[in-house]
Design a protein around this motif. Structure first.
Motif, mmCIF file in Angstrom:
data_model
loop_
_atom_site.group_PDB
_atom_site.id
_atom_site.type_symbol
_atom_site.label_atom_id
_atom_site.label_comp_id
_atom_site.label_asym_id
_atom_site.label_seq_id
_atom_site.Cartn_x
_atom_site.Cartn_y
_atom_site.Cartn_z
ATOM 1 N N ASP A 264 9.390 31.578 21.265
ATOM 2 C CA ASP A 264 8.684 32.376 21.986
ATOM 3 C C ASP A 264 7.666 31.676 22.647
ATOM 4 O O ASP A 264 7.328 32.172 23.841
ATOM 5 N N GLU A 265 6.876 30.456 22.120
ATOM 6 C CA GLU A 265 6.063 29.825 22.719
ATOM 7 C C GLU A 265 6.598 29.085 23.967
ATOM 8 O O GLU A 265 5.895 29.056 25.063
ATOM 9 N N ILE A 266 7.772 28.443 23.881
ATOM 10 C CA ILE A 266 8.493 27.755 24.948
ATOM 11 C C ILE A 266 8.716 28.656 25.992
ATOM 12 O O ILE A 266 8.745 28.270 27.090
ATOM 13 N N ALA A 267 9.155 29.917 25.765
ATOM 14 C CA ALA A 267 9.647 30.639 26.943
ATOM 15 C C ALA A 267 8.335 31.416 27.710
ATOM 16 O O ALA A 267 8.455 31.680 28.814
ATOM 17 N N ALA A 268 7.209 31.514 26.948
ATOM 18 C CA ALA A 268 6.154 32.224 27.441
ATOM 19 C C ALA A 268 5.189 31.184 28.047
ATOM 20 O O ALA A 268 4.372 31.586 29.117
ATOM 21 N N ALA A 269 5.243 29.807 27.967
ATOM 22 C CA ALA A 269 4.357 28.679 28.380
ATOM 23 C C ALA A 269 4.538 28.522 29.849
ATOM 24 O O ALA A 269 5.742 28.418 30.200
ATOM 25 N N GLU A 270 3.597 28.290 30.668
ATOM 26 C CA GLU A 270 3.779 27.989 32.074
ATOM 27 C C GLU A 270 3.964 26.525 32.082
ATOM 28 O O GLU A 270 4.592 25.839 33.258
ATOM 29 N N CYS A 271 3.710 25.593 31.142
ATOM 30 C CA CYS A 271 3.606 24.389 30.922
ATOM 31 C C CYS A 271 3.955 23.934 29.558
ATOM 32 O O CYS A 271 3.004 24.392 28.512
ATOM 33 N N ILE A 272 4.995 23.454 29.327
ATOM 34 C CA ILE A 272 5.551 23.156 27.833
ATOM 35 C C ILE A 272 6.083 21.791 27.805
ATOM 36 O O ILE A 272 6.921 21.335 28.588
ATOM 37 N N SER A 273 5.711 21.043 26.683
ATOM 38 C CA SER A 273 6.526 19.633 26.322
ATOM 39 C C SER A 273 6.976 19.470 25.081
ATOM 40 O O SER A 273 6.273 20.110 23.956
ATOM 41 N N ALA B 23 9.878 17.069 15.351
ATOM 42 C CA ALA B 23 10.024 17.877 16.459
ATOM 43 C C ALA B 23 8.663 18.546 16.652
ATOM 44 O O ALA B 23 7.765 18.764 15.953
ATOM 45 N N MET B 24 8.324 18.885 18.052
ATOM 46 C CA MET B 24 7.070 19.342 18.521
ATOM 47 C C MET B 24 7.219 20.049 19.766
ATOM 48 O O MET B 24 8.049 19.803 20.532
ATOM 49 N N ALA B 25 6.323 21.111 19.757
ATOM 50 C CA ALA B 25 6.159 21.726 21.141
ATOM 51 C C ALA B 25 4.626 21.911 21.538
ATOM 52 O O ALA B 25 4.012 22.210 20.490
ATOM 53 N N THR C 226 -0.887 16.725 22.983
ATOM 54 C CA THR C 226 -0.534 16.224 24.396
ATOM 55 C C THR C 226 -0.352 14.776 24.540
ATOM 56 O O THR C 226 0.388 14.283 25.160
ATOM 57 N N ARG C 227 -1.216 14.167 23.736
ATOM 58 C CA ARG C 227 -1.482 12.799 23.716
ATOM 59 C C ARG C 227 -0.278 12.024 23.205
ATOM 60 O O ARG C 227 0.256 11.120 23.483
ATOM 61 N N LEU C 228 0.241 12.473 22.030
ATOM 62 C CA LEU C 228 1.197 12.325 21.414
ATOM 63 C C LEU C 228 2.652 12.216 22.270
ATOM 64 O O LEU C 228 3.259 11.260 22.072
ATOM 65 N N PHE C 229 2.712 13.225 22.830
ATOM 66 C CA PHE C 229 3.784 13.766 23.679
ATOM 67 C C PHE C 229 3.642 12.600 24.888
ATOM 68 O O PHE C 229 4.961 11.848 25.088
#
Length: 269
Positions: free
Chosen positions: A137-146, A204-206, A241-244
């Motif tokens: 749900d978070e992946i689908a809804a986000a405008e920017c996702i890593s 795993a991370m988003a 964000t820094r980890l990604f």
């Protein structure tokens, strides 16, 4: 001169010394102010000031206010980070005791205190996809996702494909690439708008602009689809964000990775 470990043990071994050092780390103060601002007894505060002074952690300024030395300030900061980390791990001890964080780079493990105020989402037998659904749900809804994922997951793939106009980056593992290359082409269909790279990650991370979702492997190294660490604070999002970016900079371009390791017959299979 006092050894660093001896000094650390000296401070953490007394609640009064920790309180006094922490108070002065926030800014210079008179002896009376320190007395007023710390819960320890008057005699303990007096003794702590004297002992901390002897250890080179605090000193008395010309205006008679007490302040930390560089050693005192740095040590106080380190103790505060340690206490915050302990608080994070105690929020849900069962989770942290049953998962492996060794795959997270050292410098980011040292900042686990940023994960305070987290929630552990578990998938009960009555709702076995609760955790994975939260991530999707978070992946689908986000405008920017890593996203970092060590395994292929239909639900996440569908979520990544849901909004082609969004900014979406994906880090996958060499094992996933092998499965995709020699397996069914159906798994990667429609994912062309997702920029991807390859890195050997065990967790795993988003991370979006508002939320960090982290999934550590179990102690035996296996992926755990049943639990998810969710944090919605600016500090946690910044950490994620820094980890990604750390992984992304070290990852290989997916197309180049495949071209370098698989011949055409394997890629076309």
């Amino acid at each position: 001169m006092h050894g660093t470990l001896d000094t650390l043990e000296f401070v953490v071994g007394s609640s009064a010394r920790r309180e006094v050092l922490s108070r002065l780390a926030s800014g210079p103060a008179t002896r009376q102010t320190v007395l007023d601002d710390t819960p320890s007894s008057k005699s303990s505060v007096y003794d702590s000031l004297n002992k901390l002074d002897e250890h080179g952690l605090v000193y008395q300024q010309e205006d008679n206010r007490w302040a930390t030395t560089a050693a005192g300030q740095v040590l106080s900061d380190a103790i505060a980070r340690c206490e915050r980390t302990g608080s994070v791990l105690s929020e849900d001890g069962e989770y942290w005791e049953r998962h492996d964080a060794s795959g997270v780079p050292d410098k980011f493990r040292a900042e686990f205190f940023t994960l305070d105020d987290h929630e552990i989402i578990r998938s009960p037998d009555s709702d076995p996809y609760r955790a994975s659904r939260r991530v999707a749900d978070e992946i689908a809804a986000a405008e920017c996702i890593s996203v970092v994922t060590p395994v292929y997951h239909d639900r996440y793939a569908e979520a990544l494909n849901e909004s082609p106009d969004s900014d979406r980056r994906l880090v996958v593992t060499p094992e996933m690439i092998q499965r995709i290359v020699v397996g069914s082409s159906e798994e990667v269909e429609g994912a062309k708008h997702v920029e991807s790279r390859v890195y050997d990650a065990s967790f795993a991370m988003a991370v979006s602009d508002e939320t960090l979702l982290l999934s550590l492997p179990k102690l035996d190294g296996s992926y755990d689809p049943q639990t998810e660490v969710v944090v919605e604070t600016d500090a946690a999002v910044d950490w994620g964000t820094r980890l990604f970016e750390h992984l992304w900079e070290r990852a290989e371009d997916t197309e180049q990775f495949v071209a370098d390791r698989y011949d055409e017959s394997e890629r076309d299979a």
